[in-house]
Design a protein around this motif. Structure first.
Motif, PDB file in Angstrom:
ATOM      1  N   GLY A  61      -2.605   7.936   4.154  1.00  0.00           N
ATOM      2  CA  GLY A  61      -3.373   9.094   4.618  1.00  0.00           C
ATOM      3  C   GLY A  61      -4.784   8.729   5.072  1.00  0.00           C
ATOM      4  N   ASN A  64       0.845  -1.201   0.000  1.00  0.00           N
ATOM      5  CA  ASN A  64       0.000   0.000   0.000  1.00  0.00           C
ATOM      6  C   ASN A  64       0.887   1.261   0.000  1.00  0.00           C
ATOM      7  OD1 ASN A  64      -2.558   1.394   0.331  1.00  0.00           O
ATOM      8  ND2 ASN A  64      -1.857   1.861   2.396  1.00  0.00           N
ATOM      9  N   ARG A  65       0.476   2.266  -0.808  1.00  0.00           N
ATOM     10  CA  ARG A  65       1.318   3.461  -0.945  1.00  0.00           C
ATOM     11  C   ARG A  65       0.800   4.643  -0.123  1.00  0.00           C
ATOM     12  NH1 ARG A  65       0.927   0.887  -5.752  1.00  0.00           N
ATOM     13  NH2 ARG A  65      -1.161   1.733  -5.913  1.00  0.00           N
ATOM     14  N   ASP A  66      -0.517   4.755  -0.010  1.00  0.00           N
ATOM     15  CA  ASP A  66      -1.092   5.938   0.610  1.00  0.00           C
ATOM     16  C   ASP A  66      -1.713   5.577   1.965  1.00  0.00           C
ATOM     17  OD1 ASP A  66      -2.171   8.375   1.167  1.00  0.00           O
ATOM     18  OD2 ASP A  66      -3.763   8.295  -0.346  1.00  0.00           O
TER      19      ASP A  66
END
Lengths: 285, 403
Positions: free
Chosen positions: B220, B216-218
């Motif tokens: 936020g 997973n990259r985000d």
């Protein structure tokens, strides 16, 4: 499923816009290379990471301001792009074979990064890294905002250059019909070298943005390939503004999926959007 | 002249006798001199390589030290290590090579669950004993001659969360609510699901449960959801940098969780980043007393610190991975020394029947799937360092869980 609060939803959408900016920044050069040069340049991802590591090194070891690396690195990467294009055209690499050859370049770049900086994690610590401000109830981190602004700036800059300058028009003509463009005196070889250099220089700018936002590890290179490919295809090959719009659409869709449903749904979003695009608007991607 | 000939003949006969007498001795000395060959693979390249370099350094340190002490059964040890590129299929092929082509005397396991399972398959096929470093899913290891050097017990899905909740229950402000957010990475996911069950049984109210795909990259939106849920404790099923990314995302929202636990964080970045203050995790060894009261451990820590620094490692301290690796070699040496043999079966039988004192504690292998006691302890980032805080008998001198 419980509905998120408005603040959570808006904050998540903002996060999606920012990650979309990163997708767009990486996808811009890749899409131009793919659409105008007919080269699927997988090494683009390698160049992004090489630039990220070089900016990390310049900041951490030499004490250079991270924003200054935005001026130092692009010329160097422009030269690499020119050299790569010269090599590919020298051996008359077909579009499909360019995928394989540039995959090889990517593996070499990954090995080089691993050799120089090891496989361990590297984090660029800068004065900008922790900067943020608040608008209403929403937090805006400065590095992500910078990435988004650069993505918008370069998307519109490249769009304007392609539309209003002679060199941009020549590039579009070359992509449309190379032999006819050549008949009108367009120097394809020179243009290809310039375009390739520009694409790789754009990769280097994306790399600096990446280093400002993310912790680095060499093997991350391949984890960005899928989603950025989806962005480029959704945005349209060779389009300057397309990746920006597609990147933000995908980023926001992922963020909403994470905020409302489950984070594990996020990877499905980008490819679902791409499949829908291919189904309902074939030929646009 | 005659006497001269006689002297020459006698000398020749004497030389012949001496050489005949010496021949078997020489042959015998050659057998004693041939090294004990130990074969293994490590993920020297690929996504797991950062940690594999730790295992390689530990192996080198141990073998050098072992050889300086006379080796195994009076023979030098030669360690053959091959690069499995972080790929279990490559690990399987290389272990086949080690057994059939390199003809090693003993096997040493690789690092990471996938590669270990591949190696176990090969070891089983050739009836070889396999001691391995960090196997994360005990239920998958069925072979009766495999031995885990990472003492997480046969049911870590229950025992590890219980250890954590015991530590927190003894703290001044025990948590009442919990958010469990986890990667779907196999070695983590079952532990996070176990934590859900244990938390429920212990009366902790679950206010959020989220899963993300590995890679997973985000983070936020995940951070925003955790902030919104306002848990007393965030249980993070993370590996590598995921925990750092989540905490960075929380910091961008001006949010600091009251308590946060991380399963398998990257030790260096988690210890040193500003936003990771008071992060909790699990450990089997940290380089402080009482662990370093063991002179073997103290010597190892000193050597490792120096060698890791010289090798340019960003994090030069001994923690879980290095300790598990060292333990694996201790087990191999103990089994060979006790049985006075390199016979895999004899060594395996001895390990099953005996307990071995190692730098992480006393290990035994008489429970499910050859796992023994769960020796996992709770550690916390305090002043940029990992210190053990639970159980009390393993806590660093004066260290207490901070909130």
């Amino acid at each position: 499923m419980t509905l998120p609060s408005l603040n959570l939803l808006l904050q998540s959408i903002l996060s999606g816009i920012f990650i979309g900016g990163m997708y767009s920044m990486i996808g811009l050069g890749l899409g131009l290379s793919w659409g105008l040069l007919r080269q699927i340049n997988l090494a683009h991802f390698g160049f992004v990471f090489l630039s990220a590591y070089l900016s990390y090194h310049m900041v951490s070891v030499w004490g250079i301001d991270p924003l200054l690396t935005l001026l130092i690195l692009p010329p160097f990467f422009f030269a690499i792009g020119v050299a790569q294009q010269w090599l590919l055209s020298r051996f008359k690499i077909s579009p499909f074979n360019s995928l394989l050859v540039t995959f090889g370049f990517t593996v070499m770049i990954e090995s080089l990064i691993q050799y120089v900086w090891t496989a361990d994690f590297r984090k660029l610590q800068s004065v900008y890294g922790e900067e943020k401000f608040k608008i209403g109830g929403l937090f805006v981190p400065v590095p992500e905002l910078l990435t988004l602004l650069l993505a918008i700036l370069f998307a519109f800059g490249v769009w304007a250059a392609m539309r209003f300058t002679d060199i941009g028009k020549a590039m579009r003509a070359m992509a449309e019909d190379g032999p006819i463009a050549a008949a009108f005196g367009i120097n394809q070889r020179w243009l290809s070298l310039m375009l390739s250099g520009t694409c790789v220089a754009l990769a280097s700018i994306a790399g600096v943005c990446f280093a400002l936002t993310f912790t680095l590890t060499p093997t991350q290179i391949f984890s960005w390939v899928g989603v950025v490919f989806a962005v480029v295809m959704l945005g349209g090959l060779g389009s300057a503004l397309g990746p920006l719009v597609a990147g933000i659409i995908i980023g926001v869709s992922e963020a909403i999926a994470m905020a409302i449903f489950a984070p594990s749904w996020a990877p499905i979003v980008s490819f679902s959007l791409l499949i829908l695009m291919l189904l309902f608007r074939p030929g646009k991607a | 002249m005659k006497s001269l000939k006689r002297i020459v003949a006698m000398a020749a006969i004497a030389a012949g006798c001496l050489s005949l007498a010496a021949s078997p001795a020489k042959a015998q000395s050659g057998a004693q001199g041939s090294p004990v060959r130990v074969g293994s693979t490590l993920a020297l390249t690929g996504p797991l390589s950062a940690t594999a370099l730790v295992h390689k350094l530990v192996g080198e340190i141990y073998v050098e030290d072992l050889n300086s002490r006379g080796g195994l059964l009076g023979r030098k040890v030669e360690w053959i290590v091959k690069d499995d590129q972080s790929k279990p299929d490559v690990a399987r092929t290389l272990y086949e090579q080690l057994v059939t082509s390199d003809k090693v005397d003993l096997l040493m396991g690789p690092y990471a669950t996938g590669a270990i399972l591949s190696a176990i398959g090969v070891a089983q096929r050739y009836n070889k004993m396999l001691i391995h470093h960090t196997m994360g899913v005990p239920s998958l290891a069925k072979y009766d001659m495999h031995f885990p050097a990472w003492s997480l017990g046969p049911d870590p899905g229950t025992t590890v969360p219980n250890t954590l909740f015991d530590a927190l229950a003894a703290s001044p402000k025990p948590p009442k609510t919990i958010a469990i957010v986890t990667s779907k990475f196999p070695s983590l996911h079952f532990l996070s699901l176990g934590a859900r069950e244990v938390a429920k049984k212990r009366g902790l109210q679950e206010v959020l449960f989220l899963e993300w795909e590995f890679g997973n990259r985000d983070f936020g939106p995940i951070a925003a959801r955790v902030k919104d849920a306002k848990p007393d404790l965030v249980f993070v099923g993370d590996i590598g940098l995921e925990g750092n990314m989540l905490l960075e995302a929380m910091k961008k929202l001006d949010y600091e969780p009251p308590l946060h636990f991380h399963l398998y964080p990257a030790p260096g970045p988690m210890a040193t980043a500003p936003e990771t203050k008071n992060a909790l995790s699990v450990t089997i060894f940290e380089e402080h007393a009482p662990f370093t009261n063991d002179p073997v451990a103290a010597k190892f820590v000193k050597t490792y610190n120096e060698r890791a620094k010289a090798a340019g490692f960003p994090y030069t301290k001994v923690e879980v991975q290095a300790a598990a690796s060292f333990t694996a070699w201790q087990l191999l040496e103990a089994a060979a020394t006790a049985t006075k043999s390199l016979d895999d079966k004899k060594m395996a039988e001895w390990l099953k029947a005996n307990q071995v004192k190692t730098i992480q504690g006393t290990l035994r292998f008489d429970k499910g799937n050859n796992f023994g006691d769960d020796l996992m302890r709770i550690k916390q980032v305090q002043n940029g360092n990992w210190v053990t805080v639970w159980p009390k008998e393993w806590a660093a001198p004066g260290a207490m869980l901070k909130q």
